[in-house]
Design an enzyme around this catalytic site. Structure first.
Site, PDB file in Angstrom:
ATOM      1  N   HIS A  42     -23.129   4.760  13.234  1.00  0.00           N
ATOM      2  CA  HIS A  42     -21.943   3.886  13.238  1.00  0.00           C
ATOM      3  C   HIS A  42     -20.647   4.585  12.801  1.00  0.00           C
ATOM      4  O   HIS A  42     -19.580   4.261  13.331  1.00  0.00           O
ATOM      5  CB  HIS A  42     -22.181   2.553  12.503  1.00  0.00           C
ATOM      6  CG  HIS A  42     -22.054   2.603  11.013  1.00  0.00           C
ATOM      7  ND1 HIS A  42     -23.111   2.835  10.186  1.00  0.00           N
ATOM      8  CD2 HIS A  42     -20.965   2.449  10.203  1.00  0.00           C
ATOM      9  CE1 HIS A  42     -22.691   2.824   8.932  1.00  0.00           C
ATOM     10  NE2 HIS A  42     -21.397   2.586   8.910  1.00  0.00           N
ATOM     11  N   LYS A  44     -20.111  -0.501  13.759  1.00  0.00           N
ATOM     12  CA  LYS A  44     -21.317  -1.344  13.706  1.00  0.00           C
ATOM     13  C   LYS A  44     -21.363  -2.336  14.854  1.00  0.00           C
ATOM     14  O   LYS A  44     -22.381  -3.001  15.063  1.00  0.00           O
ATOM     15  CB  LYS A  44     -21.374  -2.094  12.367  1.00  0.00           C
ATOM     16  CG  LYS A  44     -21.833  -1.216  11.231  1.00  0.00           C
ATOM     17  CD  LYS A  44     -22.097  -2.050   9.999  1.00  0.00           C
ATOM     18  CE  LYS A  44     -22.652  -1.181   8.879  1.00  0.00           C
ATOM     19  NZ  LYS A  44     -22.726  -1.952   7.620  1.00  0.00           N
ATOM     20  N   ASP A  68     -16.277   0.272   9.088  1.00  0.00           N
ATOM     21  CA  ASP A  68     -17.562  -0.093   9.700  1.00  0.00           C
ATOM     22  C   ASP A  68     -17.427  -0.625  11.118  1.00  0.00           C
ATOM     23  O   ASP A  68     -18.336  -1.280  11.630  1.00  0.00           O
ATOM     24  CB  ASP A  68     -18.262  -1.150   8.831  1.00  0.00           C
ATOM     25  CG  ASP A  68     -19.099  -0.507   7.735  1.00  0.00           C
ATOM     26  OD1 ASP A  68     -19.417   0.700   7.860  1.00  0.00           O
ATOM     27  OD2 ASP A  68     -19.430  -1.210   6.763  1.00  0.00           O
ATOM     28  N   HIS A 125     -17.227   8.226   6.001  1.00  0.00           N
ATOM     29  CA  HIS A 125     -17.357   7.329   4.841  1.00  0.00           C
ATOM     30  C   HIS A 125     -18.780   7.226   4.286  1.00  0.00           C
ATOM     31  O   HIS A 125     -18.989   6.691   3.208  1.00  0.00           O
ATOM     32  CB  HIS A 125     -16.754   5.944   5.121  1.00  0.00           C
ATOM     33  CG  HIS A 125     -17.580   5.030   5.968  1.00  0.00           C
ATOM     34  ND1 HIS A 125     -17.582   5.087   7.337  1.00  0.00           N
ATOM     35  CD2 HIS A 125     -18.436   4.029   5.646  1.00  0.00           C
ATOM     36  CE1 HIS A 125     -18.390   4.157   7.825  1.00  0.00           C
ATOM     37  NE2 HIS A 125     -18.916   3.505   6.812  1.00  0.00           N
ATOM     38  N   HIS A 126     -19.771   7.749   5.009  1.00  0.00           N
ATOM     39  CA  HIS A 126     -21.142   7.784   4.453  1.00  0.00           C
ATOM     40  C   HIS A 126     -21.575   9.183   4.060  1.00  0.00           C
ATOM     41  O   HIS A 126     -22.733   9.402   3.747  1.00  0.00           O
ATOM     42  CB  HIS A 126     -22.144   7.184   5.442  1.00  0.00           C
ATOM     43  CG  HIS A 126     -22.094   5.689   5.482  1.00  0.00           C
ATOM     44  ND1 HIS A 126     -22.577   4.903   4.453  1.00  0.00           N
ATOM     45  CD2 HIS A 126     -21.593   4.831   6.407  1.00  0.00           C
ATOM     46  CE1 HIS A 126     -22.376   3.622   4.754  1.00  0.00           C
ATOM     47  NE2 HIS A 126     -21.769   3.552   5.936  1.00  0.00           N
ATOM     48  N   ASP A 163     -16.908   1.353  -1.495  1.00  0.00           N
ATOM     49  CA  ASP A 163     -17.804   0.690  -0.543  1.00  0.00           C
ATOM     50  C   ASP A 163     -19.168   0.497  -1.209  1.00  0.00           C
ATOM     51  O   ASP A 163     -19.776  -0.572  -1.088  1.00  0.00           O
ATOM     52  CB  ASP A 163     -17.922   1.546   0.734  1.00  0.00           C
ATOM     53  CG  ASP A 163     -18.594   0.810   1.883  1.00  0.00           C
ATOM     54  OD1 ASP A 163     -18.535  -0.445   1.915  1.00  0.00           O
ATOM     55  OD2 ASP A 163     -19.179   1.482   2.761  1.00  0.00           O
TER      56      ASP A 163
END
Ligand SMILES: [Fe+2]
Length: 342
Positions: free
Chosen positions: A224, A199, A196, A248-249, A277
């Site tokens: 991000h 961010k 992250d 990762h998303h 996560d």
């Protein structure tokens, strides 16, 4: 001509009161390419240490003026010399002698008489072990600074503490369940720590917003992973984590962001991180929801198997969960957190 890529010769401080022995040691070591500073006793050795920093100290034990044990003790009190590897060279070699050396924390001892091969093998092995230790210490320091940075960024998000550590601990448990090789575990670790980091570019007003995000705010939030990937792609040591950070998303069914890629087009480290996560997000209080129980979060993860998450990885996560590994990690960090706030 010396090879430009060759490491500089290691510098050894050799302490021995028998002149013939000192010359012999020096000859053997110098002919093997080492730079040798000879000293006839501990006192002289300390004087040399006042102006030089050898890579290794090889010292006799029984010597006049200052013996080897006393020298060892003194060296360990000099802050930037304390970590120099120390080998005792002892003629006595009695159990008591060896025990005294070991209990002081000496790295090694050699019993005289010794062949030149034995001497060189011991010195080489000790120097190599020290190199490995230094690399390991450097890596650990590196990771600790990265974690500190990542946690500082997370704190803007008002996540619970230890988000980064927990996510990494869950991820490592699942990856080991999947029998991933060591190098992939390390890539995963960097990905878990830094996922992250992008961010940092998002205003706190958005990160801490409790209500729904506006279209523009959401668009910014969805950037991000790309921002984070761009931040570290120029750092060779961290670059292997870039695909994990960027993806990762992403979600198994293609419903994720930023690219909307699906299934095995998502790097496996990112597929794994997505699960842990999400589990950590659900079991932590966030601005927009309060924590659910571990069992509820586990049920949600398994429900989303084959939809949001890679089914094979959900199975591995489930096995870790059923064994109690996941909850053990959760409890450990809850205890740490409670300890720090009291
Ligand atoms: Fe994220």
């Amino acid at each position: 001509m010396p090879d430009a890529n060759q490491k500089p010769a290691a510098h050894l401080l050799v302490v021995e009161d028998d002149p013939a022995m000192l010359i012999a040691l020096r000859d053997i070591l110098e002919s093997a390419g080492y730079v040798v500073s000879p000293a006839p006793n501990g006192q002289v050795a300390l004087e040399i240490l006042g102006r030089e920093r050898p890579n290794l100290i090889l010292s006799d034990i029984s010597m006049p003026i200052m013996d080897g044990i006393e020298l060892f003790d003194s060296v360990r009190r000099i802050p930037d010399a304390a970590t120099i590897p120390f080998i005792f060279l002892t003629a006595r070699g009695t159990r008591e002698d060896i025990f005294a050396a070991k209990s002081l924390g000496a790295d090694d001892y050699i019993t005289k008489p010794i062949t030149s091969q034995e001497l060189l093998a011991a010195v080489r092995a000790r120097l190599q072990r020290t190199d490995e230790l230094l690399v390991a210490q450097l890596k650990a320091a590196y990771k600790a600074s990265l974690r500190a940075l990542a946690n500082a960024i997370e704190s803007r998000d008002q996540y619970t503490r230890y988000h980064v550590e927990r996510v990494n601990a869950y991820a490592q448990a699942v990856a080991r369940e999947l029998a991933w090789p060591e190098d992939r575990l390390e890539t995963l670790e960097f990905g878990a720590i830094l996922h992250d980091i992008g961010k940092i570019s998002i205003p706190e007003a958005i990160l801490r917003k409790t209500g729904p995000l506006s279209k523009d705010e959401w668009a910014e939030m969805r950037e991000h992973p790309r921002v984070g990937a761009r931040m570290i792609e120029g750092i060779p040591y961290l670059a292997p984590a870039v695909p994990t950070i960027r993806a990762h998303h992403e979600r198994w069914d293609g419903s994720g962001y930023p690219e909307g890629v699906r299934e095995t087009a998502i790097p496996e480290t990112a597929r794994l991180l997505a699960i842990v996560d999400a589990f950590d997000a659900m079991t932590s209080d966030r601005p927009y929801h309060s924590a659910v129980t571990a069992d509820q979060a586990h049920t949600e993860i398994t429900t989303q198997s084959g939809r949001l998450f890679d089914p094979a990885m959900v199975d591995a996560f489930d096995r870790c969960y059923q064994r109690g590994d996941v909850v053990r990690i959760l409890r450990t960090y809850q205890a740490l957190d409670a300890g720090k706030s009291s």
